[in-house]
Design a protein around this motif. Sequence first.
Motif, PDB file in Angstrom:
ATOM      1  N   GLU A  35     -25.354  68.859 -14.519  1.00 31.78           N
ATOM      2  CA  GLU A  35     -26.527  69.614 -14.115  1.00 31.78           C
ATOM      3  C   GLU A  35     -26.436  69.973 -12.637  1.00 31.78           C
ATOM      4  OE1 GLU A  35     -30.309  67.993 -15.153  1.00 31.78           O
ATOM      5  OE2 GLU A  35     -29.591  67.276 -17.081  1.00 31.78           O
ATOM      6  N   LYS A  36     -26.949  71.148 -12.307  1.00 30.30           N
ATOM      7  CA  LYS A  36     -26.962  71.582 -10.921  1.00 30.30           C
ATOM      8  C   LYS A  36     -28.123  70.904 -10.183  1.00 30.30           C
ATOM      9  CE  LYS A  36     -24.941  76.132 -11.367  1.00 30.30           C
ATOM     10  NZ  LYS A  36     -25.138  77.555 -11.082  1.00 30.30           N
ATOM     11  N   GLU A  37     -27.834  70.430  -8.978  1.00 28.54           N
ATOM     12  CA  GLU A  37     -28.884  69.787  -8.187  1.00 28.54           C
ATOM     13  C   GLU A  37     -29.883  70.808  -7.637  1.00 28.54           C
ATOM     14  OE1 GLU A  37     -27.116  67.390  -5.166  1.00 28.54           O
ATOM     15  OE2 GLU A  37     -25.886  66.291  -6.598  1.00 28.54           O
ATOM     16  N   ASN A  38     -29.414  72.030  -7.349  1.00 26.60           N
ATOM     17  CA  ASN A  38     -30.282  73.044  -6.746  1.00 26.60           C
ATOM     18  C   ASN A  38     -30.843  74.036  -7.770  1.00 26.60           C
ATOM     19  OD1 ASN A  38     -27.931  74.376  -7.323  1.00 26.60           O
ATOM     20  ND2 ASN A  38     -27.709  75.334  -5.322  1.00 26.60           N
ATOM     21  N   TYR A  39     -30.798  73.689  -9.048  1.00 23.33           N
ATOM     22  CA  TYR A  39     -31.290  74.584 -10.101  1.00 23.33           C
ATOM     23  C   TYR A  39     -32.805  74.726 -10.007  1.00 23.33           C
ATOM     24  CZ  TYR A  39     -32.592  76.326 -14.689  1.00 23.33           C
ATOM     25  OH  TYR A  39     -33.136  77.055 -15.711  1.00 23.33           O
ATOM     26  N   ASN A  40     -33.283  75.949 -10.041  1.00 16.36           N
ATOM     27  CA  ASN A  40     -34.716  76.220 -10.017  1.00 16.36           C
ATOM     28  C   ASN A  40     -35.092  76.862 -11.348  1.00 16.36           C
ATOM     29  OD1 ASN A  40     -37.353  76.885  -9.509  1.00 16.36           O
ATOM     30  ND2 ASN A  40     -36.917  78.243  -7.793  1.00 16.36           N
ATOM     31  N   PRO A  41     -35.817  76.146 -12.195  1.00 20.56           N
ATOM     32  CA  PRO A  41     -36.151  76.689 -13.516  1.00 20.56           C
ATOM     33  C   PRO A  41     -37.207  77.789 -13.478  1.00 20.56           C
ATOM     34  CG  PRO A  41     -37.231  74.597 -13.205  1.00 20.56           C
ATOM     35  CD  PRO A  41     -36.357  74.801 -12.001  1.00 20.56           C
ATOM     36  N   ARG A  42     -37.853  77.947 -12.353  1.00 19.28           N
ATOM     37  CA  ARG A  42     -38.910  78.960 -12.249  1.00 19.28           C
ATOM     38  C   ARG A  42     -38.346  80.270 -11.716  1.00 19.28           C
ATOM     39  NH1 ARG A  42     -42.236  74.521  -9.780  1.00 19.28           N
ATOM     40  NH2 ARG A  42     -43.279  73.633 -11.587  1.00 19.28           N
ATOM     41  N   VAL A  43     -38.562  81.324 -12.451  1.00 17.70           N
ATOM     42  CA  VAL A  43     -38.147  82.650 -12.020  1.00 17.70           C
ATOM     43  C   VAL A  43     -39.376  83.337 -11.441  1.00 17.70           C
ATOM     44  CG1 VAL A  43     -37.263  84.884 -12.774  1.00 17.70           C
ATOM     45  CG2 VAL A  43     -36.360  82.790 -13.763  1.00 17.70           C
ATOM     46  N   ARG A  44     -39.230  83.859 -10.231  1.00 17.32           N
ATOM     47  CA  ARG A  44     -40.336  84.542  -9.584  1.00 17.32           C
ATOM     48  C   ARG A  44     -40.678  85.792 -10.394  1.00 17.32           C
ATOM     49  NH1 ARG A  44     -39.423  87.823  -4.342  1.00 17.32           N
ATOM     50  NH2 ARG A  44     -37.349  87.475  -5.125  1.00 17.32           N
ATOM     51  N   PRO A  45     -41.941  85.949 -10.801  1.00 18.38           N
ATOM     52  CA  PRO A  45     -42.286  87.114 -11.621  1.00 18.38           C
ATOM     53  C   PRO A  45     -42.151  88.420 -10.830  1.00 18.38           C
ATOM     54  CG  PRO A  45     -44.271  85.905 -11.011  1.00 18.38           C
ATOM     55  CD  PRO A  45     -43.098  85.100 -10.525  1.00 18.38           C
ATOM     56  N   TYR A  46     -41.822  89.478 -11.547  1.00 15.69           N
ATOM     57  CA  TYR A  46     -41.731  90.790 -10.919  1.00 15.69           C
ATOM     58  C   TYR A  46     -43.119  91.280 -10.553  1.00 15.69           C
ATOM     59  CZ  TYR A  46     -36.958  91.041 -12.679  1.00 15.69           C
ATOM     60  OH  TYR A  46     -35.640  90.798 -12.935  1.00 15.69           O
TER      61      TYR A  46
END
Length: 115
Positions: free
Chosen positions: A1-12
């Motif tokens: 697993e990536k330590e810097n993974y961000n599961p939240r995608v900034r909405p358009y």
Amino acid sequence: EKENYNPRVRPYTKLNEVSEEIRNEKIKENPHYGKVVCSCEKVTLGEIEDLFSRSVPPSTVKGVKRRIRAGFGKCQGGFCSPVVTLLLAKHLGVNPTEIKWDRDGSEILLEEVKA
């Protein structure tokens, strides 16, 4: 697993789907949100610039079209595709003749002409 993974995608930011108050606030923050690039779908320069600031920005005109609908309107990109092509070229730091519609071999412009 990536330590810097961000599961939240900034909405358009889709200005044609928000209230007039929110739209005016965005335009005050960044005047580019007041400059319409695609009049059919009401996509602004600010929205396209926001798209370029993403972790995986588009590299083709079709990529811009699929993400924020610039070119999906009645004219099918007849009016906004040239502007999107120039914005992509500027963002990528390449000559506009290198910008593709979709894949290799689908370059939009063949060569420069003298003015």
